[in-house]
Enzyme design. Sequence first.
Site, PDB file in Angstrom:
ATOM      1  N   TRP A  29       0.809  -1.215   0.000  1.00 47.69           N
ATOM      2  CA  TRP A  29       0.000   0.000   0.000  1.00 47.69           C
ATOM      3  C   TRP A  29       0.849   1.275   0.000  1.00 47.69           C
ATOM      4  O   TRP A  29       0.315   2.369   0.052  1.00 47.69           O
ATOM      5  CB  TRP A  29      -0.925   0.004   1.217  1.00 47.69           C
ATOM      6  CG  TRP A  29      -0.246  -0.317   2.507  1.00 47.69           C
ATOM      7  CD1 TRP A  29       0.424   0.534   3.332  1.00 47.69           C
ATOM      8  CD2 TRP A  29      -0.172  -1.609   3.130  1.00 47.69           C
ATOM      9  NE1 TRP A  29       0.921  -0.134   4.425  1.00 47.69           N
ATOM     10  CE2 TRP A  29       0.555  -1.449   4.331  1.00 47.69           C
ATOM     11  CE3 TRP A  29      -0.657  -2.875   2.790  1.00 47.69           C
ATOM     12  CZ2 TRP A  29       0.807  -2.515   5.196  1.00 47.69           C
ATOM     13  CZ3 TRP A  29      -0.400  -3.932   3.649  1.00 47.69           C
ATOM     14  CH2 TRP A  29       0.323  -3.758   4.825  1.00 47.69           C
ATOM     15  N   GLU A  46      -4.898   1.165   6.556  1.00 49.72           N
ATOM     16  CA  GLU A  46      -4.962   1.639   7.944  1.00 49.72           C
ATOM     17  C   GLU A  46      -6.135   1.006   8.691  1.00 49.72           C
ATOM     18  O   GLU A  46      -6.010   0.668   9.873  1.00 49.72           O
ATOM     19  CB  GLU A  46      -5.062   3.166   7.979  1.00 49.72           C
ATOM     20  CG  GLU A  46      -3.790   3.888   7.588  1.00 49.72           C
ATOM     21  CD  GLU A  46      -2.630   3.630   8.536  1.00 49.72           C
ATOM     22  OE1 GLU A  46      -2.869   3.177   9.677  1.00 49.72           O
ATOM     23  OE2 GLU A  46      -1.476   3.866   8.136  1.00 49.72           O
ATOM     24  N   GLN A  51      -5.342  -3.244  15.223  1.00 51.67           N
ATOM     25  CA  GLN A  51      -5.368  -4.453  16.057  1.00 51.67           C
ATOM     26  C   GLN A  51      -4.931  -5.698  15.287  1.00 51.67           C
ATOM     27  O   GLN A  51      -5.255  -6.822  15.676  1.00 51.67           O
ATOM     28  CB  GLN A  51      -6.772  -4.680  16.637  1.00 51.67           C
ATOM     29  CG  GLN A  51      -7.357  -3.499  17.376  1.00 51.67           C
ATOM     30  CD  GLN A  51      -6.606  -3.181  18.659  1.00 51.67           C
ATOM     31  OE1 GLN A  51      -6.048  -4.066  19.265  1.00 51.67           O
ATOM     32  NE2 GLN A  51      -6.619  -1.933  19.049  1.00 51.67           N
ATOM     33  N   TYR A  91     -12.584  -7.867  14.870  1.00 49.10           N
ATOM     34  CA  TYR A  91     -13.132  -6.518  15.037  1.00 49.10           C
ATOM     35  C   TYR A  91     -14.020  -6.174  13.832  1.00 49.10           C
ATOM     36  O   TYR A  91     -13.760  -5.252  13.069  1.00 49.10           O
ATOM     37  CB  TYR A  91     -12.014  -5.486  15.214  1.00 49.10           C
ATOM     38  CG  TYR A  91     -11.141  -5.745  16.411  1.00 49.10           C
ATOM     39  CD1 TYR A  91     -11.465  -5.225  17.659  1.00 49.10           C
ATOM     40  CD2 TYR A  91     -10.018  -6.548  16.308  1.00 49.10           C
ATOM     41  CE1 TYR A  91     -10.686  -5.485  18.782  1.00 49.10           C
ATOM     42  CE2 TYR A  91      -9.228  -6.836  17.421  1.00 49.10           C
ATOM     43  CZ  TYR A  91      -9.572  -6.291  18.644  1.00 49.10           C
ATOM     44  OH  TYR A  91      -8.799  -6.564  19.741  1.00 49.10           O
ATOM     45  N   TYR A 129      -6.907   8.940  14.634  1.00 47.26           N
ATOM     46  CA  TYR A 129      -5.662   8.374  14.128  1.00 47.26           C
ATOM     47  C   TYR A 129      -5.720   8.152  12.617  1.00 47.26           C
ATOM     48  O   TYR A 129      -4.822   8.557  11.879  1.00 47.26           O
ATOM     49  CB  TYR A 129      -5.332   7.047  14.817  1.00 47.26           C
ATOM     50  CG  TYR A 129      -4.271   6.291  14.055  1.00 47.26           C
ATOM     51  CD1 TYR A 129      -2.937   6.652  14.150  1.00 47.26           C
ATOM     52  CD2 TYR A 129      -4.616   5.269  13.171  1.00 47.26           C
ATOM     53  CE1 TYR A 129      -1.958   6.016  13.400  1.00 47.26           C
ATOM     54  CE2 TYR A 129      -3.653   4.610  12.425  1.00 47.26           C
ATOM     55  CZ  TYR A 129      -2.320   4.991  12.547  1.00 47.26           C
ATOM     56  OH  TYR A 129      -1.370   4.369  11.784  1.00 47.26           O
ATOM     57  N   ASP A 147       0.074   5.742  16.522  1.00 50.36           N
ATOM     58  CA  ASP A 147      -0.351   4.374  16.795  1.00 50.36           C
ATOM     59  C   ASP A 147       0.516   3.786  17.903  1.00 50.36           C
ATOM     60  O   ASP A 147       1.308   4.494  18.542  1.00 50.36           O
ATOM     61  CB  ASP A 147      -0.288   3.528  15.522  1.00 50.36           C
ATOM     62  CG  ASP A 147       1.144   3.327  15.011  1.00 50.36           C
ATOM     63  OD1 ASP A 147       2.086   3.890  15.603  1.00 50.36           O
ATOM     64  OD2 ASP A 147       1.314   2.595  14.012  1.00 50.36           O
ATOM     65  N   CYS A 199      12.861  -0.139  17.402  1.00 51.07           N
ATOM     66  CA  CYS A 199      12.409   0.216  18.757  1.00 51.07           C
ATOM     67  C   CYS A 199      11.254  -0.699  19.156  1.00 51.07           C
ATOM     68  O   CYS A 199      10.153  -0.247  19.450  1.00 51.07           O
ATOM     69  CB  CYS A 199      11.997   1.692  18.779  1.00 51.07           C
ATOM     70  SG  CYS A 199      11.897   2.403  20.440  1.00 51.07           S
TER      71      CYS A 199
END
Length: 386
Positions: A29, A46, A51, A91, A129, A147, A199
């Site tokens: 994408w 997105e 999740q 979801y 977001y 996020d 990170c």
Amino acid sequence: MDVPKGAPDTKIVPALLAWYRREGRALPWRAPPGKLQDPYKVWLSEIMLQQTTVKAVTPRFIDFLRRWPDVDALGKAALGDVLAAWAGLGYYARARNLHACARAVSETHGGRFPDTEAGLRALPGIGAYTAAAIAAIAFGRRASPVDGNIERVLARLFAVEMPLPAAKPQIKALAERLTPAEHAGDFAQALMDLGAMVCTPRRPACGRCPVRPDCRGVAAGLADLLPYKAAKAERPTRRGAAFVAIREDGTVLLRERPPKGLLGGMLETPSTPWDERQPKEAAEVHAPLIADWTCVPGIVTHTFTHFHLELTVYRAEVGRDAKLTPAADPARCRWVAQRDLAHAALPSVMRKVLAHASGEVRATSKSRGARKRASAGPQRARRRSA
């Protein structure tokens, strides 16, 4: 709000942008660094990534794009087809909102997404977001999506010791202050990729981090501990019974769930309400057919965001003349050929139920002790193994 002053923002931004140009992930994408991206692809990715992991989303994104290459095509699709294609991503309200948003963009906005955060937030299923991500990545707006990856990076970079979720406003303010006027989309994706690749939640690779010299978390020896998180309340456990009826022609009885609420619009095997107590006399009260019901040994377990679920499964084989009971809510029921189940709008928990009933999966309950089988009643439920 305690937002650190005098942070070396002028070093952080160019260091991250340069790193992103070298190391950024190639995703289906994404456009190359420095290029604005297709709003439809940004929006679709997105929504899917909420999740869910990049690994899980990538093949599903490609499949969606093949079936519905633009927002107009998705808006014209049947909701049931979209829900079926979404099955497994979880979801499911996201899938319903995805379809509603596509229709709104197609019918109200002429197939073009609004190019501002405010305009995007007015669309179904697009929150703060997602609006910021689309505005920055697809339209070059100075917007700051935050996020989980970005929260972690900024909490460490600025040594934010306030636990999440209380620290969210502070971290959002830091993101807004850092975001450059140009290349805001690249900067947001650089933070996302840094959180995913360097990170990381555990054992961050600080030696490979492009902003390590300016990281306050490293300087304080806290990089692998941050962000702190407030203790979560333990999820409650709900229980229920699910009924798998297989007709002699090989079809399976399924029921469409109400359009709103948990798993709205998806298909299920007829089931009892999900409550904290084990349903009593399930076969007598809630069975969708008068049949010789067998209680399958073991239970099916599934975890939702806010609760754990345990389902006892009943199975019955019936003739073509089997009549639905009022408990089945016949108007929402249908018989589906087993060969079509792979493409049906079945959520993961219901696929577990069907697999359990067919003997592909055998859940055990040794740690919970032996469970009582439902007693036989007017519907002739028998105490035997499937």
